[in-house]
Motif scaffolding. Structure first.
Motif, PDB file in Angstrom:
ATOM      1  N   LEU A  14      -6.440   0.520  -1.411  1.00 46.94           N
ATOM      2  CA  LEU A  14      -5.077   0.523  -0.705  1.00 46.94           C
ATOM      3  C   LEU A  14      -4.548  -0.487  -0.240  1.00 46.94           C
ATOM      4  O   LEU A  14      -3.070  -0.948  -0.136  1.00 46.94           O
ATOM      5  CB  LEU A  14      -5.145   1.467   0.281  1.00 46.94           C
ATOM      6  N   LEU A  15      -5.282  -1.870   0.824  1.00 48.56           N
ATOM      7  CA  LEU A  15      -4.549  -2.976   0.526  1.00 48.56           C
ATOM      8  C   LEU A  15      -4.236  -3.470   0.430  1.00 48.56           C
ATOM      9  O   LEU A  15      -3.070  -4.535  -0.049  1.00 48.56           O
ATOM     10  CB  LEU A  15      -5.397  -3.444   1.558  1.00 48.56           C
ATOM     11  N   VAL A  17      -1.784  -2.908  -2.743  1.00 48.13           N
ATOM     12  CA  VAL A  17      -1.488  -2.214  -3.021  1.00 48.13           C
ATOM     13  C   VAL A  17       0.236  -2.320  -2.052  1.00 48.13           C
ATOM     14  O   VAL A  17       1.063  -2.632  -2.528  1.00 48.13           O
ATOM     15  CB  VAL A  17      -1.651  -0.768  -3.408  1.00 48.13           C
ATOM     16  N   THR A  18      -0.619  -1.406  -0.617  1.00 48.64           N
ATOM     17  CA  THR A  18       0.609  -2.004   0.203  1.00 48.64           C
ATOM     18  C   THR A  18       0.712  -3.806   0.788  1.00 48.64           C
ATOM     19  O   THR A  18       1.677  -3.916   0.458  1.00 48.64           O
ATOM     20  CB  THR A  18      -0.376  -1.698   1.641  1.00 48.64           C
ATOM     21  N   VAL A  19       0.074  -4.539   0.258  1.00 47.79           N
ATOM     22  CA  VAL A  19      -0.109  -5.870   0.135  1.00 47.79           C
ATOM     23  C   VAL A  19       1.578  -5.777  -0.970  1.00 47.79           C
ATOM     24  O   VAL A  19       2.226  -6.522  -0.436  1.00 47.79           O
ATOM     25  CB  VAL A  19      -0.357  -6.664   0.269  1.00 47.79           C
ATOM     26  N   PHE A  21       3.082  -3.797  -2.632  1.00 53.51           N
ATOM     27  CA  PHE A  21       4.551  -3.159  -2.166  1.00 53.51           C
ATOM     28  C   PHE A  21       5.691  -4.354  -1.103  1.00 53.51           C
ATOM     29  O   PHE A  21       6.593  -3.867  -0.643  1.00 53.51           O
ATOM     30  CB  PHE A  21       4.403  -2.181  -1.611  1.00 53.51           C
ATOM     31  N   GLY A  22       4.391  -4.808   0.028  1.00 55.13           N
ATOM     32  CA  GLY A  22       5.348  -5.526   1.133  1.00 55.13           C
ATOM     33  C   GLY A  22       6.358  -6.838   0.229  1.00 55.13           C
ATOM     34  O   GLY A  22       7.210  -7.399   0.832  1.00 55.13           O
ATOM     35  N   MET A 183       3.968   8.416   9.687  1.00 55.76           N
ATOM     36  CA  MET A 183       3.425   7.489  10.129  1.00 55.76           C
ATOM     37  C   MET A 183       2.310   7.312  10.812  1.00 55.76           C
ATOM     38  O   MET A 183       0.830   6.800  10.564  1.00 55.76           O
ATOM     39  CB  MET A 183       4.423   6.297  10.935  1.00 55.76           C
ATOM     40  N   LEU A 187      -0.997   6.270   9.826  1.00 54.92           N
ATOM     41  CA  LEU A 187      -2.034   4.938  10.860  1.00 54.92           C
ATOM     42  C   LEU A 187      -3.300   5.166  11.022  1.00 54.92           C
ATOM     43  O   LEU A 187      -3.305   6.663  11.752  1.00 54.92           O
ATOM     44  CB  LEU A 187      -0.823   3.810  11.887  1.00 54.92           C
TER      45      LEU A 187
END
Length: 367
Positions: A14-15, A17-19, A21-22, A183, A187
């Motif tokens: 998850l971390l 793919v989030t990075v 995507f950023g 969100m 979160l």
């Protein structure tokens, strides 16, 4: 054991793919940020229009976006076009020898000998300063010429980012409540904390943009107007420079109109110099003191020194976007620490009641 490993693996991916995507969105962070900022500023108008249009959120969002374009986008584009024309005129004047910053400095030195004497006492070589100003003028004119050649490409990029910002602003206005709730649900910080942080983001963004940007635009417009009245060339260009400098706390537009007033005195135009000084001190200077409390009040709840350092640091790291992002990061930083002190240090900071102290003493003495 298996369940724990699966959970950790899922969080790691998850971390990742989030990075990623950023990083994919990194070229458009400016457009995304300003879309969020514009949505926050115009959201009250969006809510009123939703009620007026009986809940038709699409129509309300389109109307709000049109108001934003009429109030902000179109005037800014017109001003930028005029600034480009005047900047090119300044460049041509320097190249043709019609404008010489070094000669202007010589006129000031001749009219006010106390200025070079004071600079020399401070250890500043005025001759070297003249050469540096001349070199800077040549370098600036060369840079302007290069930017003029690539203006078509820059314009295309600017229009692309502007279009993406307006496109995203529409959806943020229409679906803002839903996105915030999503969100908050996603979160893992606690719903109350997340709502507090989102409220702080909206509060600081609205206050910073309304306060700093609107006040800067007013000061730049006032400065450009008086330059035009006094017949100073490139009035709009100097007005935009005053607007940019007004974004920086403790600096202000005086860095532009002050030297201009000194030059007017140096060339013997005393009346225009007096008018510019009085106008700068009374009209331009007081605009900040009058408008900022009205537009902002104490919404940011940030100390003045923290606003100064966070604004300068934000501009140094992120360019013009930093004048909003810097104070925003500072406000979120303080909010996190406020939450920490309220929720984790409560027992340590609260004094022990007198009755508990007396009971503890009795227990130690025994029956």
């Amino acid at each position: 054991m298996k369940q724990s490993m699966e959970t950790r693996s899922f969080l790691v991916f998850l971390l990742i793919v989030t990075v990623l995507f950023g990083l994919v969105l990194e070229p458009f962070w400016g457009a995304i940020f300003w879309a969020a900022a514009v949505s926050v500023i115009f959201y009250p108008l969006q809510q009123r229009l939703v009620r007026r249009f009986n809940g038709r959120r699409n129509l309300a969002a389109i109307t709000t976006l049109l108001c934003c374009m009429l109030i902000v986008v179109i005037p800014v584009l017109l001003i930028l076009a005029q600034v480009v024309r005047e900047a090119i005129g300044v460049y041509q004047g320097i190249q043709d020898g019609e404008m010489s910053p070094g000669a202007y400095l010589d006129q000031i030195r001749t009219a006010f000998p106390i200025i070079p004497e004071t600079l020399e006492r401070l250890g500043i070589d005025t001759n070297n300063l003249r050469e540096q100003i001349s070199s800077f003028s040549v370098a600036a004119s060369r840079y302007l010429a290069q930017e003029t050649l690539t203006f078509g490409q820059s314009t295309l990029s600017f229009v692309l980012h502007l279009g993406m910002m307006l496109y995203l602003t529409f959806f943020l206005l229409r679906d803002g409540d839903t996105l915030i709730e999503l969100m908050v649900k996603a979160l893992p910080l606690g719903d109350e904390r997340e709502r507090r942080l989102f409220d702080k983001f909206a509060e600081v963004t609205r206050a910073t943009v309304k306060g700093n940007l609107v006040v800067a635009m007013v000061q730049g417009a006032l400065g450009g107007f008086i330059f035009w009245v006094l017949g100073i060339p490139a009035a709009i260009l100097w007005g935009v420079m005053m607007m940019v400098l007004s974004l920086i706390p403790a600096v202000g537009a005086a860095l532009v109109w002050g030297p201009a007033a000194i030059y007017l005195f140096a060339v013997g135009d005393v009346v225009a110099g007096i008018v510019l000084v009085l106008y700068g001190v009374i009209i331009i200077g007081l605009a900040d003191n009058i408008l900022r409390p009205i537009l902002v009040g104490r919404d940011t709840k940030l100390p003045d020194y923290l606003v100064l350092f966070s604004t300068l640091g934000g501009i140094a790291l992120m360019g013009i976007n930093g004048f909003v992002i810097g104070p925003l990061i500072a406000a979120v930083f303080l909010t996190f620490w406020d939450i920490f002190m309220e929720e984790f240090n409560t027992d340590v900071n609260q004094p022990v009641p007198d009755n508990q102290t007396a009971e503890a003493g009795t227990a130690e003495q025994g029956p």
